[in-house]
Design an enzyme around this catalytic site. Structure first.
Site, short mmCIF file in Angstrom:
data_model
loop_
_atom_site.label_atom_id
_atom_site.label_comp_id
_atom_site.label_asym_id
_atom_site.label_seq_id
_atom_site.Cartn_x
_atom_site.Cartn_y
_atom_site.Cartn_z
CE LYS A 1 3.07 -25.59 4.42
NZ LYS A 1 4.07 -25.19 4.64
CB SER B 1 7.07 -14.23 0.27
OG SER B 1 6.27 -15.34 0.10
CB THR B 2 4.31 -9.51 0.27
OG1 THR B 2 4.65 -8.60 1.74
CG2 THR B 2 3.70 -8.66 -0.32
CD GLU C 1 2.15 -9.93 11.84
OE1 GLU C 1 3.25 -9.46 11.34
OE2 GLU C 1 1.17 -9.79 12.74
CB CYS D 1 9.23 -9.86 8.27
SG CYS D 1 8.96 -10.62 9.85
CD GLU E 1 11.19 -9.26 3.13
OE1 GLU E 1 10.13 -9.87 2.77
OE2 GLU E 1 11.60 -9.56 4.54
#
Lengths: 474, 312
Positions: free
Chosen positions: A180, A233-234, A254, A288, A385
C-alpha cells in the site's frame, strides 16, 4: 546578476490517466471503497482519481498473493532473478518518466528524483536480483525459505524508493507482496504495477492496493499475511506493533528520527556546511534520517553559522520540475500545518528563528528553509520529529557532551560526524546509538548497506545482506 | 588584521603553522559539491548572458615555442573583434603571451582596451634563480605588459619551504610595479585539495592580485573542484583581510558548457561580486570559438560549420 532562466523538465514524458484502480492478480480493477484524488503539492492541481481498497479488496489482493506464492517460491532463484533484473532494467529505461511522475505527485525537485531516487530504485532491484539465486550463501543455512505473503505499507517521502526497499528483497527471497503506497503519493507505485506487467511478472506476485490508513490497517491485520513491513511515523508504528503482537507475523518497522549531525572544530568547514544542508534540506527535510539537530562545537559555532546562513541564501526554492530547483514543495497541507505548528512552538519556547530571504509561490504547500538557534534539549523542536526543512542548532564543548546530547533522544535512526580526525570518528561512532552513522557525509544510501533504527526509530534492517533476514523464515 | 596576518610570514614555522591551521578540505565532499553545481541547467536568456560574460572574461592565450610575431598579431585582432561579422560580440579581457612577444601584442592592441598579460618567472616550470625570474618579470613589464602570470616554485612548496615561495611572490610583485600579478599555483602538481587551499592563501598573503589554477602544460588543470576551493579561499580571504583577490582557471576549459559551469561555480560560491573580468578570468585558447559558435546558434537557431569561425 546572473539569473538562471527557467529550465523546466518536460511533463510530456508522463501519461497520467484520469483515474486508477487497484492492481490485483496482475489486473487493474476498481476498488469498492470511495475513491480519492491525488494532487500536485506544488500547484494543488488534481493529477488523478485513485481507488480506495476496502477490506474485501485487500482480502482479494492477499488471496491473489497467496495463490501466487506457491509457484513463485518454488521457482529456482535464478529464474526469479531474471524477473527482478528485468524490472530493474525497465525502471532504468523509464527513469525519466518515473522521475517526472515522482516530482509531480510528491513535490520533490526533479534534480533529486532524477539523480538520487531513480538511480537508487534501480540499484535496489539490481542488488536483490543478484541475491535471488545465492540465498544459500547468505548465512541462513543451505536453503532458507521465504515467509509467504508480505503486507507492506510505505510513506510518501520517497514513494518509489521505499517501494523498492520493500519489494526487491521480498521477491528475491521468494515472497509475494501486497503493497500500500501512501495516499498522497500513489502514482509511481501504480506505474510500477504497469512495469510488473511489462516484465511479465506472474500475476499475484506483486499487488498494489491504494487508500488511506484504513486500507493499511486492513492489510496489516489480515490473518493470512505472514510478514508486515512498515515505514512511517512512530505513532502508526506503535499501533502496528500492538495489533500484530501475538499473531506470529514477522514485523519490521522503520520509524521516525531526530538525528544529530555533530560538527567538531577540526572539521572540513566548507564540506561540513554542504553536509548540514544536505542533511536537513534534502527532500524538504521529509527524511526520517534527516540531520535535524545540528550539534556544533562552541569554538566554531559563530563561524559555521555564518557560513551556513550564507549558503542557505543560495538555495533555490520553487517549481519542482525546474532542473535548477533545490527545495521543492511540502508534500501535503497536513504536513505543512505540522511543520508550522512545531516551528511556532520553537519560537514560543524561546529559540531564535531564521530563514533566508525567499519568496514562496502563491499556490501549493511551501515552507522556507529554516534554522533555529539557541535551542535547548528540552525544546519541542529538539525532541520531536518535524519532518520538514527545519534545523535546530545546539552547541557543545567536549566530545563527551556531544555524544551525550546526540543520544539524548527517544529516536536512534542516524547520526553524522564531521571531523578530519579519523580516531575521533571511530570513537564517536562507537558511542552513538543510531542505526547509521555517517562520517564526513550525510544522507548517503546504498543498496548494499543495512538501514534501520534503535529505540523508537523501529526495528529490523533493510538493505544489504541484513535486509534478507526480514524476508526469510529464519 | 592585515598587518598581523603579514606577520605569519616572518618565519617558516609561523607560516607553516598558519597554513596548516586552515580548515581542511574533504575531497569527496568538494568533488560532490562541484559535480552538483555542474548539473545546473543554464538555458535561453541566461545562457546568452553567460556566453557574453564568458567572452569578456577570456584571457586569449598562446604559449608555444613556435609562436611568432605574426601569430600574436593575428590573435590580437581576434581578441578585439572575436567575430568580424558580428560587432555585437564583446572584446575579450586580455591576451596572454610569452615575454618576448609582449611588445608586438601591446602594439597590436593599442587603444583597444584589451589588456596584455605575459607569463614570466621561467614559465612553466619556474625552475630558475630568483634573479632570473625578477629580471624576466621586469623585462615583460618594461615591454608594456599590464598583467604578469607567474608560477610558484612547486618544488619548494611540496618540500614545505613556504617562506621561499612567499618571498619569491613578494619579489615578483615588487618587480611588477603597477602591473597586476596573477599567481599560478599549478594545482595539478600540488596533489591534494588541502595543498590547493594552502597555496591559495600563501599567494594571497604574499600580495598576488589573482590566483590562477594552472599553466595549461600539466594535467589535470582547471577542474571544477580546484576552482571551487580557490573561490572559497578568495571569499574567506576577503572576509579576513578586507582585500579582494581574483581567480583565473586556466587549462582544459574548451567548451561553452565548461565555461558556463565555471560561471555557475562563481555565482553560487562567491556571488556576483566576482562575476566580472576584473575578478574572474578564463585562461583559454580554443574556448573562444566554441563560445562564438554557441552564441551564433542562440541568435540564429543554426550551427555554422567550424570554417565560419576564424582560427588565429
Amino acid at each position: 546578476m546572473f539569473e538562471y532562466a527557467p529550465a523546466p523538465e518536460s511533463r510530456d514524458v508522463v501519461d497520467i490517466q484520469p483515474s486508477y484502480g487497484l492492481f490485483i492478480d496482475g489486473e487493474f480493477a476498481d476498488g469498492t471503497g470511495k475513491s480519492f484524488k491525488t494532487i500536485n503539492p506544488a500547484s494543488e492541481e488534481v493529477l488523478a482519481e485513485v481507488a480506495t481498497a476496502s477490506e474485501e479488496d485487500v482480502d482479494r489482493a492477499v488471496r491473489a498473493a497467496r495463490k501466487a506464492f506457491g509457484t513463485w517460491s518454488a521457482m529456482p532463484g535464478s529464474e526469479r532473478a531474471k524477473y527482478i533484473f528485468r524490472i530493474a532494467r525497465i525502471i532504468q529505461e523509464r527513469s525519466r518518466e518515473l522521475a517526472v511522475l515522482e516530482s509531480l505527485d510528491n513535490g520533490k525537485p526533479i534534480r533529486e528524483s532524477r539523480d538520487v531516487d531513480l538511480p537508487l530504485v534501480a540499484a535496489h532491484f539490481f542488488y536483490y536480483a543478484g541475491w535471488a539465486d545465492k540465498l544459500g550463501y547468505a548465512g541462513y543455512g543451505a536453503d532458507p525459505r521465504p515467509l509467504g505473503v508480505a503486507g507492506q505499507v510505505i510513506p510518501w517521502n520517497f514513494p518509489l524508493l521505499m517501494l523498492a526497499w520493500k519489494i526487491a528483497p521480498a521477491l528475491a527471497c521468494g515472497n509475494t507482496v501486497v503493497l500500500k503506497p501512501a495516499e498522497t503519493t500513489p502514482l509511481t507505485a501504480l506505474a510500477f504495477a504497469e512495469i510488473c506487467r511489462q516484465a511479465d511478472l506472474p500475476p499475484g506476485v506483486v499487488n498494489i492496493v491504494t487508500g488511506a490508513g484504513e486500507t493499511g490497517a486492513a492489510l496489516v491485520n489480515h490473518p493470512d499475511v505472514n510478514k508486515v513491513a512498515f515505514t512511517g511515523s512512530t505513532e502508526v508504528g506503535r499501533q502496528i506493533a500492538r495489533s500484530v503482537a501475538g499473531s506470529g507475523k514477522k514485523v519490521t518497522l522503520e520509524l521516525g528520527g531526530k538525528a544529530a549531525n555533530i560538527v567538531f572544530e577540526d572539521a572540513a568547514l566548507d564540506q561540513a556546511v554542504e553536509g548540514i544542508v544536505n542533511g536537513i534540506f534534502f527532500n524538504q527535510g521529509h527524511v526520517c534520517c534527516a540531520g535535524s539537530r545540528l550539534l556544533v562545537q562552541e569554538s566554531i559555532a559563530t563561524e559555521l553559522l555564518e557560513a551556513l546562513k550564507r549558503r542557505l541564501g543560495t538555495l533555490r526554492l520553487g517549481d519542482p520540475l525546474d532542473k535548477n530547483t533545490d527545495i521543492g514543495a511540502i508534500n501535503s497541507a497536513a504536513q505543512l500545518a505540522r511543520i508550522r505548528e512545531l516551528s511556532d512552538a520553537g519560537e514560543a519556547e524561546g529559540a531564535e528563528r531564521w530563514s533566508p530571504a525567499c519568496s514562496l509561490p502563491d499556490k501549493g504547500f511551501w515552507f522556507p528553509p529554516t534554522i533555529f538557534t539557541g535551542v535547548a534539549q528540552s525544546h519541542r523542536i529538539a525532541r520531536e520529529e518535524v519532518f520538514g526543512p527545519v534545523l535546530s542548532v545546539l552547541t557543545f564543548r567536549t566530545p563527551a557532551e556531544a555524544v551525550e546530547k546526540a543520544n539524548n533522544t527517544p529516536f536512534g535512526l542516524s547520526a553524522g560526524v564531521w571531523t578530519e580526525k579519523g580516531s575521533r570518528i571511530l570513537w564517536v561512532a562507537s558511542k552513538l546509538r543510531a542505526g547509521v552513522v555517517w562520517a564526513n557525509t550525510f544522507n548517503k544510501f546504498d543498496p548494499t548497506s543495512p538501514f534501520g533504527g534503535y529505540k523508537e526509530s523501529g526495528y529490523g534492517r533493510e538493505g544489504g545482506l541484513h535486509g534478507l533476514e526480514a524476508y526469510l523464515d529464519v | 588584521m592585515t598587518t598581523s596576518l603579514a606577520d605569519v610570514a616572518s618565519s617558516n614555522v609561523t607560516l607553516r603553522t598558519f597554513l596548516h591551521g586552515l580548515p581542511g578540505v574533504d575531497r569527496v565532499g568538494a568533488d560532490q559539491r562541484a559535480a552538483m553545481l555542474g548539473t545546473r541547467s543554464i538555458k535561453t536568456t541566461a545562457k546568452a548572458e553567460a556566453i557574453d560574460l564568458a567572452i569578456r572574461m577570456v584571457d586569449l592565450t598562446t604559449l608555444e615555442g613556435a609562436d611568432t610575431p605574426g601569430k600574436v598579431r593575428a590573435m590580437c585582432a581576434k581578441a578585439v573583434h572575436p567575430d568580424p561579422g558580428d560587432p555585437s560580440v564583446p572584446k575579450v579581457a586580455a591576451v596572454c603571451v610569452y615575454p618576448d612577444l609582449v611588445a608586438q601584442a601591446v602594439d597590436a592592441l593599442k587603444g583597444s582596451g584589451v589588456k596584455v598579460a605575459s607569463v614570466a618567472t621561467s614559465f612553466p616550470s619556474g625552475r630558475s634563480s630568483l634573479d632570473v625570474k625578477t629580471t624576466e618579470t621586469a623585462f615583460a613589464v618594461a615591454a608594456g605588459a599590464d598583467e604578469i602570470d607567474m608560477v610558484i616554485d612547486r618544488g619548494a612548496f611540496l618540500a614545505g619551504d613556504y617562506v621561499k615561495v612567499f618571498e619569491e611572490i613578494v619579489a615578483i610583485k615588487a618587480a611588477c610595479g603597477a602591473a597586476h600579478l596573477k599567481v599560478i599555483l599549478e594545482t595539478g602538481e600540488l596533489s591534494t585539495y588541502d595543498n590547493v587551499r594552502r597555496a591559495s592563501w600563501l599567494a594571497m598573503l604574499a600580495g598576488g592580485d589573482f590566483i590562477k589554477t594552472s599553466t595549461g602544460k600539466v594535467q589535470p588543470a582547471a577542474t571544477l573542484p580546484v576552482t571551487l576551493i580557490m573561490l572559497e579561499a578568495v571569499r574567506d580571504f576577503l572576509a579576513t583581510t578586507g582585500r579582494k583577490v581574483g581567480v583565473k582557471p586556466a587549462g582544459g576549459i574548451r567548451t561553452t558548457k565548461d565555461a558556463v559551469k565555471m560561471l555557475v561555480l562563481v555565482n553560487e560560491t562567491v556571488g556576483e561580486g566576482w562575476l566580472s573580468p576584473d575578478w574572474f578570468r578564463l585562461g583559454a585558447s580554443t574556448l573562444l570559438n566554441d563560445l562564438l559558435m554557441q552564441r551564433q546558434k542562440m541568435a540564429t537557431g543554426r550551427y555554422a560549420g567550424p570554417d565560419y569561425f576564424t582560427l588565429d
